[in-house]
Design an enzyme around this catalytic site. Structure first.
Site, PDB file in Angstrom:
ATOM      1  N   SER A  96      -1.843 -14.004   3.992  1.00 10.15           N
ATOM      2  CA  SER A  96      -1.742 -12.970   5.031  1.00 10.15           C
ATOM      3  C   SER A  96      -1.537 -13.617   6.404  1.00 10.15           C
ATOM      4  O   SER A  96      -0.601 -14.386   6.564  1.00 10.15           O
ATOM      5  CB  SER A  96      -2.986 -12.094   4.960  1.00 10.15           C
ATOM      6  OG  SER A  96      -2.818 -10.946   5.733  1.00 10.15           O
ATOM      7  N   ASP A 219       2.187  -3.339  -1.305  1.00  8.30           N
ATOM      8  CA  ASP A 219       1.266  -3.958  -0.347  1.00  8.30           C
ATOM      9  C   ASP A 219       1.384  -3.212   0.973  1.00  8.30           C
ATOM     10  O   ASP A 219       2.411  -3.259   1.643  1.00  8.30           O
ATOM     11  CB  ASP A 219       1.615  -5.439  -0.171  1.00  8.30           C
ATOM     12  CG  ASP A 219       0.661  -6.180   0.748  1.00  8.30           C
ATOM     13  OD1 ASP A 219      -0.200  -5.530   1.396  1.00  8.30           O
ATOM     14  OD2 ASP A 219       0.777  -7.409   0.833  1.00  8.30           O
ATOM     15  N   HIS A 247      -3.027  -6.440  -1.667  1.00  2.79           N
ATOM     16  CA  HIS A 247      -2.738  -7.462  -0.665  1.00  2.79           C
ATOM     17  C   HIS A 247      -3.339  -8.827  -1.019  1.00  2.79           C
ATOM     18  O   HIS A 247      -3.179  -9.785  -0.270  1.00  2.79           O
ATOM     19  CB  HIS A 247      -3.290  -6.972   0.687  1.00  2.79           C
ATOM     20  CG  HIS A 247      -2.906  -7.800   1.861  1.00  2.79           C
ATOM     21  ND1 HIS A 247      -1.592  -7.993   2.232  1.00  2.79           N
ATOM     22  CD2 HIS A 247      -3.665  -8.498   2.734  1.00  2.79           C
ATOM     23  CE1 HIS A 247      -1.565  -8.778   3.301  1.00  2.79           C
ATOM     24  NE2 HIS A 247      -2.798  -9.093   3.627  1.00  2.79           N
TER      25      HIS A 247
END
Lengths: 274, 363
Positions: A96, A219, A247
């Site tokens: 991320s 996502d 995610h």
């Protein structure tokens, strides 16, 4: 005497290999999120994991609001850790927001990094209609900060819950129960602001060797459009789309995630043999 | 996949229940949830749980709640706002858990509506934010104003000092008297400004405290010598009682002096001529106390807590002289900042005892 980066960031060095593989967690958690993925690599690589200041078992007193007001601050932290641990030829695995942090760190100190593996990266989370879809409106971020505030006590609910007792999962230890997602609410809020207000679109340009980008099918935080943007900017990068929702593929589907990474490592002939 | 009884039929429950697969896709909902959210079960089954959330909720859920569930944690008392079919927000409190192990797991969410509680919490949070902002603004303002006041005051007092030293020639008795009066007024104003700065600093957490291990008797000795001129010019007798066996405490010696000066100055202010002030040290096994006792007008019980509030002055009008009511507020906050506390006991018309209490230093 000051705290060293290794102490400050609760750096863990494991693994039987020579070449370092450095795992950087994203917003909302800490290094324990890598627990299911790391076993796939620890026999071949030196495995390095850490907590950003304000997360997990890091030294919260070292938090500097000014430094962590931009992702560059976090990138500097990564470089400091790498230098303090004498790491070279690092394969950086970022989840991320740590994907961007890793990219920025590799730009800051190209001598330290060998390859980048970016799990669900996004260069900008906020929509900029009509051309850029980051996934969120600015009000959503304000709403997130509100939710974090309302759930401040709810964070404690993460820290002292009942772990599902499961004989097949002995790794879900007391340590995991206590440390997972431990965060100071004020620092967590700042991390959220820095992450979701960051805009690194202009910083992206082709990097050599081209990175691996892992995308999830469904996502909400790093939607297809945002990942495609990163893929286009990092010309030559490999995009692997996993048929997975959510995610955190490295947590929910570590085998599939490891397979995607292994495929890339084989092509790049990693680990490097001395 | 679920080992538990089906929830999609049966009597209405007090709680909403949602079950999902390991990808967080909804597999079952109970009639209560259907009723609350305005969706039929077949409109939701197959959709991801976060489809029921707005943008912020989805972010929070996917970034934090779901990873926590995935790793096997149970969620408790998580506040989220669902979005109903008609687009209305539905604030809920959620408990959730994972069933099964990673390869075969599924998730269960139990929901309670909290519309009214959510309104109250929102209002509480809003008021808290305003209060914090207000405090910060007040502290900044006070700091700024006192800095602006200090400069001209400094220049005035320097000039008066120069004149009083005779640097610009001899003074007549009247001139001297006037200048000494200016000097005293300047000194009082300077103390006032320092008080305001201290107060502003304490409010914003920016006041400097240097903790050392110090002797209690030494603290009292220093305070006594600083207070001597003030006491001699009043018509009040002053006694001190030291410890026969000195003890150590952890504190900032400068700030302890500041507090003791404040307590004794207050005692002088509220004790008529002919009265008595005693400054004593008392030690128990765990604590060391500096006590200032006076034979003054005392404090009504209803005012005992108020006197520590900022800008509050109690007492008969004729006893109220210089000051704006910050001394005790500052003293209390300084004591706190050093790990101590201030207590008071008082009898109207007989006098008061103020105690500055510290834990003894562990050697």
């Amino acid at each position: 005497m000051g705290v060293t980066p290794l102490e400050r960031n609760n750096v863990q060095l494991n693994g039987a290999g020579q070449q370092p593989m450095m795992f950087a967690h994203g917003f909302g958690c800490d290094q324990t999120m890598w627990r299911f993925l790391i076993p796939y690599f620890e026999d071949r690589f030196q495995v390095v994991s850490f907590d950003y200041v304000g997360c997990g078992q890091s030294d919260f007193s070292e938090f500097d609001a000014q430094r962590y007001s931009s992702l560059q601050g976090y990138a500097r932290e990564v470089v400091e850790i790498a230098r303090a641990a004498n790491l070279k030829d690092i394969i950086f695995v970022g989840h991320s927001v740590s994907s961007m942090i890793g990219y920025l760190a590799a730009r800051m100190a190209p001598d330290l990094f060998s390859h980048l593996i970016l799990i669900v990266p996004s260069a900008c989370y906020i929509n900029e209609p009509p051309y850029y879809e980051g996934g969120f409106a600015r009000e959503d971020l304000e709403g997130l900060l509100d939710l974090m505030e309302k759930n401040d006590l709810g964070w404690a609910g993460f820290l002292a819950p009942l772990v599902v007792q499961n004989a097949d999962r002995p790794e879900l230890s007391q340590e995991l129960q206590d440390s997972f997602c431990a965060a100071d609410p004020t620092i967590a809020r700042r991390f959220a602001e820095t992450t979701f207000l960051s805009d690194n679109r202009k910083d992206l340009s082709p990097i050599d060797p081209p990175p691996l980008i892992i995308q999830c099918r469904d996502d909400r935080i790093a939607p297809r459009s945002a990942i495609e943007f990163v893929h286009q900017k990092l010309d030559g990068s490999t995009l692997e789309c996993l048929p997975i929702g959510g995610h955190c593929p490295h947590m929910t589907h570590p085998a599939e995630t490891a397979a995607a990474i292994d495929s890339y490592l084989r092509r790049e002939k990693l680990p490097r043999t001395p | 996949m679920s080992a538990l009884p089906s929830i999609s039929t049966g009597n209405p429950s007090l709680f909403g229940i949602i079950r999902t697969d390991r990808d967080c896709r909804i597999t079952e909902i109970n009639p209560t949830l259907s009723d609350w959210a305005g969706f039929e079960a077949d409109e939701l089954v197959g959709k991801r749980f976060d489809a029921l959330l707005d943008g912020a909720g989805g972010l929070y859920f996917d970034a934090h709640c779901l990873p926590s569930l995935e790793i096997g944690h149970q969620l408790e008392e998580i506040y989220l706002s669902l979005v109903t079919k008609s687009g209305e927000p539905l604030p809920v409190l959620i408990n959730a858990c994972r069933h099964g192990d990673t390869g075969q797991c599924w998730f269960e969410f139990g929901l309670v509506r909290m519309k009214r509680r959510a309104r109250v919490e929102d209002e509480l949070l809003r008021t808290k934010k305003l209060a914090v902002q207000g405090n910060e603004a007040k502290a900044r303002f006070l700091g700024m104003i006192t800095h602006e006041l200090r400069n001209p005051l400094q220049s005035m007092t320097m000039s008066v000092d120069l004149l009083l030293e005779g640097s610009l020639g001899p003074l007549t008795p009247t001139q001297r008297e006037l200048l000494e009066s200016c000097q005293e007024a300047g000194s009082n104003l300077s103390h006032l400004i320092n008080d305001i700065l201290d107060f502003a600093g304490l409010q914003s957490g920016k006041v400097s405290i240097q903790i050392e291990t110090i002797s209690a008797n030494d603290c009292l000795t220093r305070a006594e010598s600083l207070l001597k001129p003030r006491i001699e010019s009043s018509e009040i007798s002053f006694e001190t009682e030291y410890l026969s066996n000195d003890v150590k405490l952890n504190g900032d010696p400068r700030r302890i002096q500041q507090i003791l000066l404040n307590l004794v100055t207050n005692a002088i202010k509220f004790t008529p001529p002919g009265g008595k002030i005693t400054a004593r040290l008392l030690a128990t096994e765990q604590t060391i106390s500096f006590e200032v006792e006076d034979t003054g007008c005392g404090i009504e019980e209803s005012n005992l807590a108020k006197i520590f509030e900022a800008f509050v002055q109690v007492g008969k009008n004729e006893t109220r002289t210089m000051g704006i009511g910050l001394g005790l507020a500052i003293s209390r906050d300084l004591a706190h900042a050093m790990g101590g506390r201030i207590e008071v006991r008082s009898t109207p018309d007989l006098g008061s005892v103020f105690s500055l209490i510290f834990p003894q230093s562990i050697q």
